[in-house]
Motif scaffolding. Sequence first.
Motif, PDB file in Angstrom:
ATOM      1  N   PHE A   1       0.766  -1.226   0.022  1.00  0.00           N
ATOM      2  CA  PHE A   1       0.135   0.094   0.125  1.00  0.00           C
ATOM      3  C   PHE A   1       0.887   1.227   0.061  1.00  0.00           C
ATOM      4  O   PHE A   1       1.994   1.268   0.685  1.00  0.00           O
ATOM      5  CB  PHE A   1      -0.940  -0.026   1.312  1.00  0.00           C
ATOM      6  CG  PHE A   1      -1.934  -1.073   1.189  1.00  0.00           C
ATOM      7  CD1 PHE A   1      -3.086  -0.945   0.568  1.00  0.00           C
ATOM      8  CD2 PHE A   1      -1.677  -2.350   1.848  1.00  0.00           C
ATOM      9  CE1 PHE A   1      -4.023  -1.930   0.655  1.00  0.00           C
ATOM     10  CE2 PHE A   1      -2.562  -3.133   1.948  1.00  0.00           C
ATOM     11  CZ  PHE A   1      -3.991  -3.108   1.285  1.00  0.00           C
ATOM     12  N   LEU A   2       0.528   2.194  -0.641  1.00  0.00           N
ATOM     13  CA  LEU A   2       1.297   3.468  -0.443  1.00  0.00           C
ATOM     14  C   LEU A   2       0.577   4.352   0.416  1.00  0.00           C
ATOM     15  O   LEU A   2      -0.471   4.347   1.088  1.00  0.00           O
ATOM     16  CB  LEU A   2       0.955   4.292  -1.905  1.00  0.00           C
ATOM     17  CG  LEU A   2       1.656   3.573  -3.084  1.00  0.00           C
ATOM     18  CD1 LEU A   2       1.328   4.385  -4.356  1.00  0.00           C
ATOM     19  CD2 LEU A   2       3.185   3.379  -3.231  1.00  0.00           C
ATOM     20  N   ILE A   3       1.311   5.291   1.090  1.00  0.00           N
ATOM     21  CA  ILE A   3       0.908   5.787   2.124  1.00  0.00           C
ATOM     22  C   ILE A   3      -0.241   6.786   1.675  1.00  0.00           C
ATOM     23  O   ILE A   3      -1.336   6.998   2.608  1.00  0.00           O
ATOM     24  CB  ILE A   3       1.849   6.925   2.721  1.00  0.00           C
ATOM     25  CG1 ILE A   3       1.575   7.622   4.167  1.00  0.00           C
ATOM     26  CG2 ILE A   3       2.347   7.991   1.650  1.00  0.00           C
ATOM     27  CD1 ILE A   3       1.115   6.690   5.209  1.00  0.00           C
ATOM     28  N   HIS A   4      -0.412   7.124   0.552  1.00  0.00           N
ATOM     29  CA  HIS A   4      -1.576   7.854   0.088  1.00  0.00           C
ATOM     30  C   HIS A   4      -2.842   7.138   0.249  1.00  0.00           C
ATOM     31  O   HIS A   4      -3.933   7.276   0.498  1.00  0.00           O
ATOM     32  CB  HIS A   4      -1.582   8.291  -1.538  1.00  0.00           C
ATOM     33  CG  HIS A   4      -0.256   8.941  -1.588  1.00  0.00           C
ATOM     34  ND1 HIS A   4       0.795   8.329  -1.717  1.00  0.00           N
ATOM     35  CD2 HIS A   4      -0.087  10.311  -1.820  1.00  0.00           C
ATOM     36  CE1 HIS A   4       1.932   9.376  -2.207  1.00  0.00           C
ATOM     37  NE2 HIS A   4       1.182  10.644  -2.258  1.00  0.00           N
ATOM     38  N   ASP A   5      -2.768   5.670   0.044  1.00  0.00           N
ATOM     39  CA  ASP A   5      -3.900   4.696   0.055  1.00  0.00           C
ATOM     40  C   ASP A   5      -4.308   4.626   1.690  1.00  0.00           C
ATOM     41  O   ASP A   5      -5.400   4.469   1.822  1.00  0.00           O
ATOM     42  CB  ASP A   5      -3.672   3.305  -0.605  1.00  0.00           C
ATOM     43  CG  ASP A   5      -3.280   3.312  -1.924  1.00  0.00           C
ATOM     44  OD1 ASP A   5      -3.632   4.148  -2.674  1.00  0.00           O
ATOM     45  OD2 ASP A   5      -2.144   2.531  -2.406  1.00  0.00           O
ATOM     46  N   ARG A   6      -3.516   4.633   2.603  1.00  0.00           N
ATOM     47  CA  ARG A   6      -3.593   4.590   4.021  1.00  0.00           C
ATOM     48  C   ARG A   6      -4.442   5.740   4.473  1.00  0.00           C
ATOM     49  O   ARG A   6      -5.174   5.729   5.238  1.00  0.00           O
ATOM     50  CB  ARG A   6      -2.335   4.341   4.557  1.00  0.00           C
ATOM     51  CG  ARG A   6      -1.651   3.091   4.160  1.00  0.00           C
ATOM     52  CD  ARG A   6      -2.179   1.807   4.948  1.00  0.00           C
ATOM     53  NE  ARG A   6      -1.389   0.740   4.584  1.00  0.00           N
ATOM     54  CZ  ARG A   6      -1.695  -0.344   5.199  1.00  0.00           C
ATOM     55  NH1 ARG A   6      -2.507  -0.715   5.939  1.00  0.00           N
ATOM     56  NH2 ARG A   6      -0.933  -1.572   4.802  1.00  0.00           N
TER      57      ARG A   6
END
Length: 52
Positions: free
Chosen positions: A36-41
């Motif tokens: 997961f990218l931090i943007h997704d989180r």
Amino acid sequence: MTGPADQERGAAADPPVLVGPGDLDRLKKNREPADFLIHDRIAAALRAAGPQ
């Protein structure tokens, strides 16, 4: 790529990789299924929090 032993001998470290907003699609495409990218989180946390 250099390791800790190389750095102790004074070898140059790899330069940092610069990533910008234009790279987001490429990063999402090249990740593993469980990554997961931090943007997704952040987006998931904001959706879970609901309207403010």
